[in-house]
Motif scaffolding. Structure first.
Motif, PDB file in Angstrom:
ATOM      1  N   ILE A 396      39.924  42.474  27.399  1.00  0.00           N
ATOM      2  CA  ILE A 396      40.374  42.312  28.791  1.00  0.00           C
ATOM      3  C   ILE A 396      39.940  43.515  29.632  1.00  0.00           C
ATOM      4  CG2 ILE A 396      42.389  42.087  30.289  1.00  0.00           C
ATOM      5  CD1 ILE A 396      41.831  39.591  28.641  1.00  0.00           C
ATOM      6  N   ALA A 397      40.082  44.720  29.067  1.00  0.00           N
ATOM      7  CA  ALA A 397      39.700  45.931  29.808  1.00  0.00           C
ATOM      8  C   ALA A 397      38.212  45.919  30.140  1.00  0.00           C
ATOM      9  CB  ALA A 397      40.047  47.175  28.987  1.00  0.00           C
ATOM     10  N   ILE A 398      37.383  45.524  29.173  1.00  0.00           N
ATOM     11  CA  ILE A 398      35.932  45.498  29.391  1.00  0.00           C
ATOM     12  C   ILE A 398      35.579  44.507  30.501  1.00  0.00           C
ATOM     13  CG2 ILE A 398      33.700  44.936  28.349  1.00  0.00           C
ATOM     14  CD1 ILE A 398      35.081  47.602  27.420  1.00  0.00           C
ATOM     15  N   MET A 399      36.281  43.387  30.553  1.00  0.00           N
ATOM     16  CA  MET A 399      36.035  42.409  31.623  1.00  0.00           C
ATOM     17  C   MET A 399      36.173  43.064  32.993  1.00  0.00           C
ATOM     18  SD  MET A 399      38.125  39.088  30.237  1.00  0.00           S
ATOM     19  CE  MET A 399      38.130  38.329  31.859  1.00  0.00           C
ATOM     20  N   PHE A 400      37.248  43.803  33.181  1.00  0.00           N
ATOM     21  CA  PHE A 400      37.509  44.406  34.487  1.00  0.00           C
ATOM     22  C   PHE A 400      36.615  45.618  34.745  1.00  0.00           C
ATOM     23  CE2 PHE A 400      41.234  41.787  33.934  1.00  0.00           C
ATOM     24  CZ  PHE A 400      41.456  41.308  35.217  1.00  0.00           C
ATOM     25  N   VAL A 401      36.176  46.277  33.664  1.00  0.00           N
ATOM     26  CA  VAL A 401      35.220  47.370  33.837  1.00  0.00           C
ATOM     27  C   VAL A 401      33.891  46.820  34.363  1.00  0.00           C
ATOM     28  CG1 VAL A 401      33.737  48.969  32.545  1.00  0.00           C
ATOM     29  CG2 VAL A 401      36.203  48.996  32.193  1.00  0.00           C
ATOM     30  N   MET A 402      33.487  45.675  33.826  1.00  0.00           N
ATOM     31  CA  MET A 402      32.213  45.067  34.236  1.00  0.00           C
ATOM     32  C   MET A 402      32.250  44.613  35.692  1.00  0.00           C
ATOM     33  SD  MET A 402      31.072  42.845  30.933  1.00  0.00           S
ATOM     34  CE  MET A 402      30.435  43.609  29.449  1.00  0.00           C
ATOM     35  N   ASN A 403      33.274  43.824  36.040  1.00  0.00           N
ATOM     36  CA  ASN A 403      33.358  43.312  37.410  1.00  0.00           C
ATOM     37  C   ASN A 403      34.757  42.757  37.649  1.00  0.00           C
ATOM     38  OD1 ASN A 403      33.136  41.705  39.835  1.00  0.00           O
ATOM     39  ND2 ASN A 403      30.914  41.800  39.579  1.00  0.00           N
ATOM     40  N   VAL A 404      35.523  43.414  38.488  1.00  0.00           N
ATOM     41  CA  VAL A 404      36.926  43.027  38.724  1.00  0.00           C
ATOM     42  C   VAL A 404      37.014  41.631  39.324  1.00  0.00           C
ATOM     43  CG1 VAL A 404      39.025  43.571  40.006  1.00  0.00           C
ATOM     44  CG2 VAL A 404      37.691  45.410  38.978  1.00  0.00           C
ATOM     45  N   LEU A 405      36.208  41.358  40.355  1.00  0.00           N
ATOM     46  CA  LEU A 405      36.294  40.069  41.047  1.00  0.00           C
ATOM     47  C   LEU A 405      35.891  38.914  40.141  1.00  0.00           C
ATOM     48  CD1 LEU A 405      34.915  40.930  44.616  1.00  0.00           C
ATOM     49  CD2 LEU A 405      37.285  40.467  43.949  1.00  0.00           C
ATOM     50  N   VAL A 406      34.805  39.097  39.399  1.00  0.00           N
ATOM     51  CA  VAL A 406      34.350  38.046  38.485  1.00  0.00           C
ATOM     52  C   VAL A 406      35.378  37.828  37.372  1.00  0.00           C
ATOM     53  CG1 VAL A 406      32.552  37.364  36.846  1.00  0.00           C
ATOM     54  CG2 VAL A 406      31.925  38.471  38.989  1.00  0.00           C
ATOM     55  N   ALA A 407      35.984  38.909  36.885  1.00  0.00           N
ATOM     56  CA  ALA A 407      37.021  38.793  35.849  1.00  0.00           C
ATOM     57  C   ALA A 407      38.203  37.981  36.367  1.00  0.00           C
ATOM     58  CB  ALA A 407      37.480  40.178  35.405  1.00  0.00           C
ATOM     59  N   LEU A 408      38.657  38.283  37.579  1.00  0.00           N
ATOM     60  CA  LEU A 408      39.777  37.549  38.171  1.00  0.00           C
ATOM     61  C   LEU A 408      39.416  36.085  38.382  1.00  0.00           C
ATOM     62  CD1 LEU A 408      41.085  40.147  40.784  1.00  0.00           C
ATOM     63  CD2 LEU A 408      42.248  39.404  38.700  1.00  0.00           C
ATOM     64  N   PHE A 409      38.208  35.826  38.892  1.00  0.00           N
ATOM     65  CA  PHE A 409      37.760  34.447  39.119  1.00  0.00           C
ATOM     66  C   PHE A 409      37.736  33.675  37.802  1.00  0.00           C
ATOM     67  CE2 PHE A 409      34.400  31.234  39.301  1.00  0.00           C
ATOM     68  CZ  PHE A 409      34.804  30.505  40.417  1.00  0.00           C
ATOM     69  N   SER A 410      37.254  34.301  36.744  1.00  0.00           N
ATOM     70  CA  SER A 410      37.179  33.640  35.433  1.00  0.00           C
ATOM     71  C   SER A 410      38.567  33.304  34.907  1.00  0.00           C
ATOM     72  CB  SER A 410      36.446  34.538  34.432  1.00  0.00           C
ATOM     73  OG  SER A 410      35.179  34.884  34.912  1.00  0.00           O
ATOM     74  N   LEU A 411      39.516  34.232  35.066  1.00  0.00           N
ATOM     75  CA  LEU A 411      40.888  33.985  34.613  1.00  0.00           C
ATOM     76  C   LEU A 411      41.522  32.840  35.402  1.00  0.00           C
ATOM     77  CD1 LEU A 411      42.110  37.668  34.153  1.00  0.00           C
ATOM     78  CD2 LEU A 411      41.704  35.999  32.339  1.00  0.00           C
ATOM     79  N   VAL A 412      41.269  32.785  36.709  1.00  0.00           N
ATOM     80  CA  VAL A 412      41.779  31.682  37.540  1.00  0.00           C
ATOM     81  C   VAL A 412      41.195  30.359  37.050  1.00  0.00           C
ATOM     82  CG1 VAL A 412      41.700  30.659  39.857  1.00  0.00           C
ATOM     83  CG2 VAL A 412      42.233  33.089  39.585  1.00  0.00           C
ATOM     84  N   PHE A 413      39.913  30.379  36.714  1.00  0.00           N
ATOM     85  CA  PHE A 413      39.232  29.198  36.204  1.00  0.00           C
ATOM     86  C   PHE A 413      39.911  28.696  34.927  1.00  0.00           C
ATOM     87  CE2 PHE A 413      35.332  26.882  34.842  1.00  0.00           C
ATOM     88  CZ  PHE A 413      35.071  26.242  36.046  1.00  0.00           C
ATOM     89  N   ILE A 414      40.244  29.614  34.036  1.00  0.00           N
ATOM     90  CA  ILE A 414      40.927  29.271  32.783  1.00  0.00           C
ATOM     91  C   ILE A 414      42.297  28.658  33.080  1.00  0.00           C
ATOM     92  CG2 ILE A 414      41.951  30.224  30.666  1.00  0.00           C
ATOM     93  CD1 ILE A 414      38.979  30.376  30.468  1.00  0.00           C
ATOM     94  N   VAL A 415      43.034  29.256  34.016  1.00  0.00           N
ATOM     95  CA  VAL A 415      44.376  28.770  34.368  1.00  0.00           C
ATOM     96  C   VAL A 415      44.292  27.349  34.919  1.00  0.00           C
ATOM     97  CG1 VAL A 415      46.331  29.092  35.946  1.00  0.00           C
ATOM     98  CG2 VAL A 415      45.358  31.054  34.742  1.00  0.00           C
ATOM     99  N   ILE A 416      43.272  27.066  35.724  1.00  0.00           N
ATOM    100  CA  ILE A 416      43.103  25.712  36.286  1.00  0.00           C
ATOM    101  C   ILE A 416      42.898  24.700  35.157  1.00  0.00           C
ATOM    102  CG2 ILE A 416      41.557  24.243  37.644  1.00  0.00           C
ATOM    103  CD1 ILE A 416      41.114  26.701  39.482  1.00  0.00           C
ATOM    104  N   PHE A 417      42.028  25.049  34.202  1.00  0.00           N
ATOM    105  CA  PHE A 417      41.825  24.166  33.048  1.00  0.00           C
ATOM    106  C   PHE A 417      43.129  23.969  32.277  1.00  0.00           C
ATOM    107  CE2 PHE A 417      37.120  24.962  33.094  1.00  0.00           C
ATOM    108  CZ  PHE A 417      36.752  23.638  33.113  1.00  0.00           C
ATOM    109  N   TYR A 418      43.893  25.049  32.099  1.00  0.00           N
ATOM    110  CA  TYR A 418      45.155  24.968  31.354  1.00  0.00           C
ATOM    111  C   TYR A 418      46.133  24.025  32.046  1.00  0.00           C
ATOM    112  CZ  TYR A 418      49.686  26.285  29.467  1.00  0.00           C
ATOM    113  OH  TYR A 418      50.938  26.240  28.919  1.00  0.00           O
ATOM    114  N   LEU A 419      46.293  24.174  33.360  1.00  0.00           N
ATOM    115  CA  LEU A 419      47.221  23.315  34.111  1.00  0.00           C
ATOM    116  C   LEU A 419      46.791  21.854  34.039  1.00  0.00           C
ATOM    117  CD1 LEU A 419      47.840  25.572  37.244  1.00  0.00           C
ATOM    118  CD2 LEU A 419      49.376  25.208  35.299  1.00  0.00           C
TER     119      LEU A 419
END
Length: 730
Positions: A396-419
């Motif tokens: 998780i830390a490496i994700m945010f080190v690479m790119n905070v916005l892309v990391a957040l977008f990816s997590l939102v994408f996962i949450v949408i699939f989960y819902l």
């Protein structure tokens, strides 16, 4: 297609896990970016980058291996592991984007192969080259997975020769032993050497080591996945780590830091035999494309087998040779779409994030399974808890080190699939570990609560009913009332006394199943059991005594009484037993023709309020009846008329006292409070404008008195006796 007609070839540790994992890790970055990493970060910085990267992937490989030795892993690799532990919803939410990441990665590897190939064929249109390369990859994969793996043996041989040629550079070049240990981070050609940083260089290198799932993706095609995945994955990670670390020192001595940062092809130019290194570069990208194209359809196949996607039956079908042809065709379409985009730089970071989230979840699964400590968790490869903790947090830390916005977008994408998957309400025949997780959380909360205070806090009171029944009509007549009392956070346990008549007993069991189903539709906590004893009072008394030892125990006995019943003596004994066992008691007596009427207005009768009620914060035996009135009023969206029967000359109620009572109880604003005197029954008969009367059970009151009050008032009634765990004034 008949399942028996499908002949499926399975693979061992070397062909099914070690080779695809090794070939995916030893990719294009090793050939054309590792020298650049050393040129920017220096030897120490490059070592830190490699070892930090491997720390994440090695912990993930250990977690993956440990879980694999504990479960019967199905097809889909990481998807199967996550689903078996955390449920199909989370498994699918991770598995769907992980599949797309694997499929689109094929297009990226094809682009990498084409760039290397263009040095040999500069005149051919790049798009035509891409299509030609993809046609080659698809043909190899469609011939058979076995043929694809045989091709990978050839590629592995070429890569080994290319590494020999790179190491041979030490013998054919003037070596620079005055190495730069700590880099100056000059940057790259693309940014005109305007500088970089440790984390920028890290972000460039990290994708090199993210191939640890390549073998696990083939889990459904392995002869013995429980053995092959741990051995193949871990040996591959160890060997490739040794190679990456050794190449840092090779790069540092065969060229200056300036040359390393400026020339991506330094390994080719300085090698013992340059063409074989170029062949290795091409082979590495081709094998990665091939591995991803073979692995991605297996994930799609697994998703189809669990009915997670539309047309799941089509996706999960196999050819006569056991190949997931339909899944491969769909993957081919996705790859073609990726190729048509031409430049994947915009979505490549998102794909990396999906890989990282998958690695994080594999570690979370290992952490959850270890923490629960269930008897079913008996892995043959045991790892310390710190390993999956580092893997999960690191990913998780490496994700945010690479790119905070892309990391957040990816997590939102996962949450949408989960819902989306939660809404589908998919079921797994095999089950998962979630119930164990929630049980462990409940146990932890119970221990914490007991440590905070041994006695239950009155502020944490809620209605948890225990209802003894002998026939269906007792629950049928009171179902709506019970719902109004316990919704939304209360509970009910139904205690059914076995009927000696087998037909009546069967009817009772069928009714209880339907009643439980109706309660659960409102997401209420409900359960029932049948007691093999026909003596009402003994059964209920023993049940109360047994449940007193439990933490999540009922706190109120609920009894529904037919006003025409002749067995009222049972309930007089029940009043005494409830008090003796510190249980509250609710006795519901519906009036035969009215029941609960239109469910809007309630009369609450409060009696024997102590003189010092404000100083002691106690209304004595009126607590439960008042709490029940408030709960019913809230669920009915009705009104309460409070009638305080005061025959005590020492107790006075001024307007201020009435206002204080209203405030301390926190009655709804529309509540009226009236003070009356005289006989309770006479006052009740006068007030015939409510749908239900609610009383406390006064000392000496019998059930016969209650029934008479209902019949004379012609209004259904609820009678309540306090335990010592309610207080409406807190």
């Amino acid at each position: 297609m008949d399942a028996n007609s499908i002949k499926k070839k399975t693979f061992g540790t070397f062909s099914g896990v070690f080779t695809p994992t090794t070939l995916t890790i030893l990719g294009v970055i090793m050939y054309i970016r590792q020298p650049w990493v050393v040129g920017n970060a220096g030897v120490v910085g490059a070592l830190a980058i490699v070892l930090l990267s491997v720390a994440i992937t090695f912990t993930t490989a250990l977690s993956l291996s440990s879980i694999t030795t504990n479960v019967r892993i199905g097809s889909g690799g990481a998807f199967s592991l996550i689903s078996q532990s955390l449920g199909l919803e989370i498994g699918g939410a991770i598995g769907i984007p992980f599949y797309f990441a694997q499929a689109i990665a094929v297009a990226m590897y094809i682009f990498g192969f084409r760039e290397g190939l263009q040095t040999l064929t500069p005149g051919i249109n790049p798009f035509i080259l891409d299509i030609g390369i993809f046609a080659l990859v698809m043909t190899i994969a469609f011939i058979s997975t076995s043929f694809a793996f045989k091709i990978q043996y050839v590629i592995l041989g070429v890569i080994v020769l290319s590494l020999v040629s790179i190491y041979g550079a030490l013998f054919v070049n003037d070596l620079n032993f005055n190495v730069e240990w700590f880099g100056k981070y000059p940057g790259s050609i693309e940014n005109n050497f305007t500088g970089s940083s440790f984390w920028m260089v890290f972000a460039v290198f990290f994708p090199a080591v993210t191939g640890v799932m390549a073998g696990a993706n083939m889990s459904g095609d392995l002869t013995n996945p429980r053995k092959s995945i741990p051995v193949g994955t871990l040996s591959s990670v160890v060997i490739t780590t040794v190679i990456y670390v050794s190449l840092i020192f090779v790069a540092a001595v065969i060229a200056s830091p300036t040359d390393l940062a400026a020339n991506y092809n330094i390994f080719i130019d300085k090698a013992l035999y340059g063409p074989i290194v170029l062949a290795g570069l091409l082979g590495a990208t081709l094998s990665s494309a091939l591995g991803s194209f073979v692995g991605a359809p297996r994930i799609l196949l697994a998703l189809g087998e669990k009915n997670i996607l539309p047309k799941s039956k089509v996706l999960s079908s196999l050819s006569k040779r056991g190949e997931p042809v339909n899944a491969m065709l769909i993957t081919a379409v996705i790859v073609l779409i990726g190729i048509s985009l031409r430049n994947l730089n915009t979505i490549a970071p998102i794909l990396t994030m999906f890989f990282m989230i998958t690695y994080a979840m594999v570690n979370v699964v290992a952490l959850v399974e270890q923490t629960l400590g269930l008897p079913s968790y008996r892995p043959t490869l045991k790892i310390p808890t710190i390993v999956p903790a580092i893997g999960a947090l690191g990913s998780i830390a490496i994700m945010f080190v690479m790119n905070v916005l892309v990391a957040l977008f990816s997590l939102v994408f996962i949450v949408i699939f989960y819902l989306y998957l939660v809404k589908m309400n998919i079921k797994s025949a095999a089950g998962d570990s979630r119930s164990g997780l929630f049980t462990a959380l409940a146990e932890w909360a119970t221990k914490k609560t007991n440590n905070l205070r041994q006695e239950k806090e009155v502020r944490s009171w809620r209605p948890d009913l225990l209802m003894p029944i002998t026939m269906p009509k007792e629950l049928r007549s009171s179902f709506k009332l019970i719902h109004s009392i316990i919704y939304p956070k209360g509970s009910i346990k139904i205690l059914a006394l076995r009927n000696e008549d087998r037909i009546e007993q069967k009817n009772l069991e069928n009714f209880l199943k339907n009643a439980v189903k109706k309660f659960k539709e409102s997401e209420l906590s409900v359960s029932y059991t049948t007691i093999d004893n026909t003596d009402f009072n003994t059964t209920v008394n023993v049940s109360m005594q047994s449940l007193n030892a439990a933490f999540f125990k009922p706190n109120i006995i609920f009894a529904s009484i037919d006003s025409s019943s002749s067995n009222l003596a049972y309930y007089d004994k029940l009043i005494l037993d409830s008090k003796k066992n510190n249980f509250g008691l609710i006795v519901y007596i519906p009036f035969s023709t009215a029941s609960l009427a239109i469910e809007k207005s309630l009369n609450l009768w409060m009696t024997n309020i102590p003189v010092d009620w404000k100083e002691t914060f106690s209304v004595k035996n009126n607590d439960l009846s008042t709490l029940i009135a408030l709960l019913i009023c809230r669920n009915w969206k009705g009104t309460i008329d409070v009638h305080i029967l005061n025959n005590d000359a020492q107790l006075t109620f001024s307007d201020k006292d009435i206002e204080d009572l209203h405030t301390m109880v926190r009655f709804p604003k529309s509540t009226s409070i009236l003070i009356t005197k005289g006989d309770l029954l006479e006052n009740v008969i006068k007030e015939r404008n409510s749908d239900v009367n609610i009383f406390n059970i006064e000392e000496g009151m019998t059930v016969k008195d209650m029934v008479e009050m209902v019949n004379q008032s012609r209004i259904s009634a609820i009678y309540c006796a306090d335990s010592e765990f309610e207080n409406v004034l807190v």
